[in-house]
Scaffold this active site. Structure first.
Site, mmCIF file in Angstrom:
data_model
loop_
_atom_site.group_PDB
_atom_site.id
_atom_site.type_symbol
_atom_site.label_atom_id
_atom_site.label_comp_id
_atom_site.label_asym_id
_atom_site.label_seq_id
_atom_site.Cartn_x
_atom_site.Cartn_y
_atom_site.Cartn_z
ATOM 1 N N ASN A 9 15.093 -49.286 7.954
ATOM 2 C CA ASN A 9 13.528 -49.657 8.741
ATOM 3 C C ASN A 9 12.769 -48.896 7.600
ATOM 4 O O ASN A 9 12.437 -48.595 7.573
ATOM 5 C CB ASN A 9 13.291 -48.593 9.571
ATOM 6 C CG ASN A 9 12.383 -48.662 10.593
ATOM 7 O OD1 ASN A 9 11.434 -49.574 10.477
ATOM 8 N ND2 ASN A 9 11.881 -47.323 11.160
ATOM 9 N N LYS A 11 9.791 -50.001 7.980
ATOM 10 C CA LYS A 11 8.308 -48.970 8.957
ATOM 11 C C LYS A 11 7.088 -50.685 8.358
ATOM 12 O O LYS A 11 7.225 -51.916 7.617
ATOM 13 C CB LYS A 11 7.916 -48.003 8.244
ATOM 14 C CG LYS A 11 9.217 -47.113 8.730
ATOM 15 C CD LYS A 11 9.132 -45.351 8.621
ATOM 16 C CE LYS A 11 9.932 -45.068 9.245
ATOM 17 N NZ LYS A 11 10.385 -43.650 8.790
ATOM 18 N N HIS A 95 11.459 -46.120 18.687
ATOM 19 C CA HIS A 95 11.506 -44.944 17.235
ATOM 20 C C HIS A 95 10.396 -43.985 17.603
ATOM 21 O O HIS A 95 9.300 -44.286 18.245
ATOM 22 C CB HIS A 95 10.548 -45.825 16.127
ATOM 23 C CG HIS A 95 11.160 -45.242 15.449
ATOM 24 N ND1 HIS A 95 10.239 -44.536 14.873
ATOM 25 C CD2 HIS A 95 12.206 -44.821 13.959
ATOM 26 C CE1 HIS A 95 10.623 -43.819 13.317
ATOM 27 N NE2 HIS A 95 12.097 -44.275 13.143
ATOM 28 N N GLU A 97 7.956 -43.130 16.136
ATOM 29 C CA GLU A 97 6.724 -43.758 15.752
ATOM 30 C C GLU A 97 6.189 -44.708 16.533
ATOM 31 O O GLU A 97 5.229 -44.325 17.177
ATOM 32 C CB GLU A 97 6.540 -44.034 14.550
ATOM 33 C CG GLU A 97 7.124 -43.027 13.470
ATOM 34 C CD GLU A 97 7.036 -43.462 11.892
ATOM 35 O OE1 GLU A 97 7.594 -44.897 11.363
ATOM 36 O OE2 GLU A 97 8.639 -42.462 11.542
ATOM 37 N N GLU A 167 17.252 -39.517 15.317
ATOM 38 C CA GLU A 167 16.650 -38.975 14.638
ATOM 39 C C GLU A 167 15.576 -38.095 14.983
ATOM 40 O O GLU A 167 14.983 -38.188 15.731
ATOM 41 C CB GLU A 167 15.580 -40.142 14.203
ATOM 42 C CG GLU A 167 16.363 -42.007 13.920
ATOM 43 C CD GLU A 167 14.922 -42.656 13.367
ATOM 44 O OE1 GLU A 167 15.518 -42.604 11.675
ATOM 45 O OE2 GLU A 167 14.370 -42.634 13.325
ATOM 46 N N GLY A 173 10.629 -38.475 7.224
ATOM 47 C CA GLY A 173 10.099 -38.714 6.128
ATOM 48 C C GLY A 173 9.259 -37.140 5.274
ATOM 49 O O GLY A 173 8.275 -37.193 4.983
ATOM 50 N N SER A 212 14.762 -38.691 6.961
ATOM 51 C CA SER A 212 15.315 -38.069 5.233
ATOM 52 C C SER A 212 16.609 -38.327 5.135
ATOM 53 O O SER A 212 17.602 -37.520 4.109
ATOM 54 C CB SER A 212 14.990 -36.583 4.672
ATOM 55 O OG SER A 212 13.429 -36.354 5.062
HETATM 56 P P1 13P Z 1 13.216 -41.933 6.734
HETATM 57 O O1 13P Z 1 13.983 -42.131 5.757
HETATM 58 O O2 13P Z 1 11.880 -41.412 5.335
HETATM 59 O O3 13P Z 1 12.746 -39.908 6.815
HETATM 60 O O4 13P Z 1 12.127 -41.745 7.920
HETATM 61 C C1 13P Z 1 13.714 -42.239 8.725
HETATM 62 C C2 13P Z 1 13.139 -43.515 10.111
HETATM 63 O O5 13P Z 1 12.239 -42.685 10.439
HETATM 64 C C3 13P Z 1 13.795 -44.269 9.980
HETATM 65 O O6 13P Z 1 13.972 -45.172 11.376
#
Ligand code: 13P
Length: 250
Positions: A9, A11, A95, A97, A167, A173, A212
């Site tokens: 992903n 982002k 997601h 976010e 997640e 992150g 992560s």
């Molecule tokens: P990270 O791998 O950067 O922690 O992000 C995970 C994520 O949100 C994947 O959708």
């Protein structure tokens, strides 16, 4: 037998140049990993470019979101039908976010899940709890509620053509990966909840771990019975790291 899926992903990251070199760098690892499916989810504006680059390769791709509508006066949105036209197989929905910064409720996420399926995309439904909810022991309850909204709208059979990504928000992150034990436990509970509606569907659905997930943490996570691969953020932007994660799943 569930085939592992490793999905990047990206982002809100990338340039035409970085997307080009990243996809090119993934062609070989994706071709070699015959036991795992590789996919990348790109910012919508780069999907056409990914389509060109991924042609004839083993790389699947998708969008990071989609709208609930297929067309109309919805300025700035991306229709799942348009996303499908560019060869996408997947659409991430829900997601954290999007839930956090765009106020997407469980009901909106469920509507996006439905719209994606109606456009013949495979929705990748993201669920997971916040740190406060984790500390209050509410993980299972939160995940069940997030799943329930989709079950209510689409029915349990909809998960025959969907992927779930667990997640935990506190792991995204932050470098604080959930331990394999914690993740496995939640994945097993997600599967058990789906099994309470339909055992077959529960046994077949891929449940990815995200948060992560990196070259170091992936091997032990992927060794867990109910973890069927990963949804990878930061590490999916680094070809060597992402290739190592693909290998771990293979
Ligand atoms: P990270 O791998 O950067 O922690 O992000 C995970 C994520 O949100 C994947 O959708």
């Amino acid at each position: 037998m569930r085939k592992p899926l490793v999905m990047g992903n990206w982002k809100l990251n990338g340039t035409k140049e970085s997307v080009t070199s990243l996809v090119k760098a993934l062609i070989e690892p994706a071709a070699q990993a015959t036991n795992v499916e590789v996919a990348v989810c790109a910012p919508t504006i780069f999907i056409g470019l990914v389509e060109d680059l991924a042609k004839g390769t083993e790389i699947n791709y998708g969008s990071e979101d989609c709208d609930v509508h297929t067309s109309g006066a919805f300025t700035g949105e991306n229709s799942p039908v348009m996303i499908k036209e560019f060869g996408c197989k997947y659409a991430i929905v829900g997601h954290s976010e999007r839930r956090q910064y765009h106020n997407e409720t469980n009901e909106v996420v469920a509507a996006k899940f439905k719209a994606a399926q109606e456009a013949d995309l495979i929705p990748v439904l993201c669920i997971g709890e916040s740190l406060a909810q984790f500390e209050a022991n509410q993980t299972t309850e939160v995940c069940k509620t997030q799943l329930q909204a989709v079950i209510d709208l689409c029915g349990i059979k909809a998960f025959e053509k969907a992927v779930i990504a667990y997640e935990p928000i506190w792991a995204i992150g932050t470098g604080k990966t959930a331990t394999p034990e914690i993740a496995q436990n939640v994945h097993a509970q997600i599967r058990a909840y789906l099994a309470s509606f339909d055992k077959d569907v529960a046994a077949k659905v891929q449940i990815l771990y995200g948060g992560s997930c990196n070259a170091k943490t992936a091997p032990e996570l992927f060794a867990q019975e109910d973890i069927d691969g990963g949804l990878v953020g930061g590490a999916s932007l680094k070809p060597a790291d992402f290739a190592a994660i693909i290998n771990a799943a293979n």
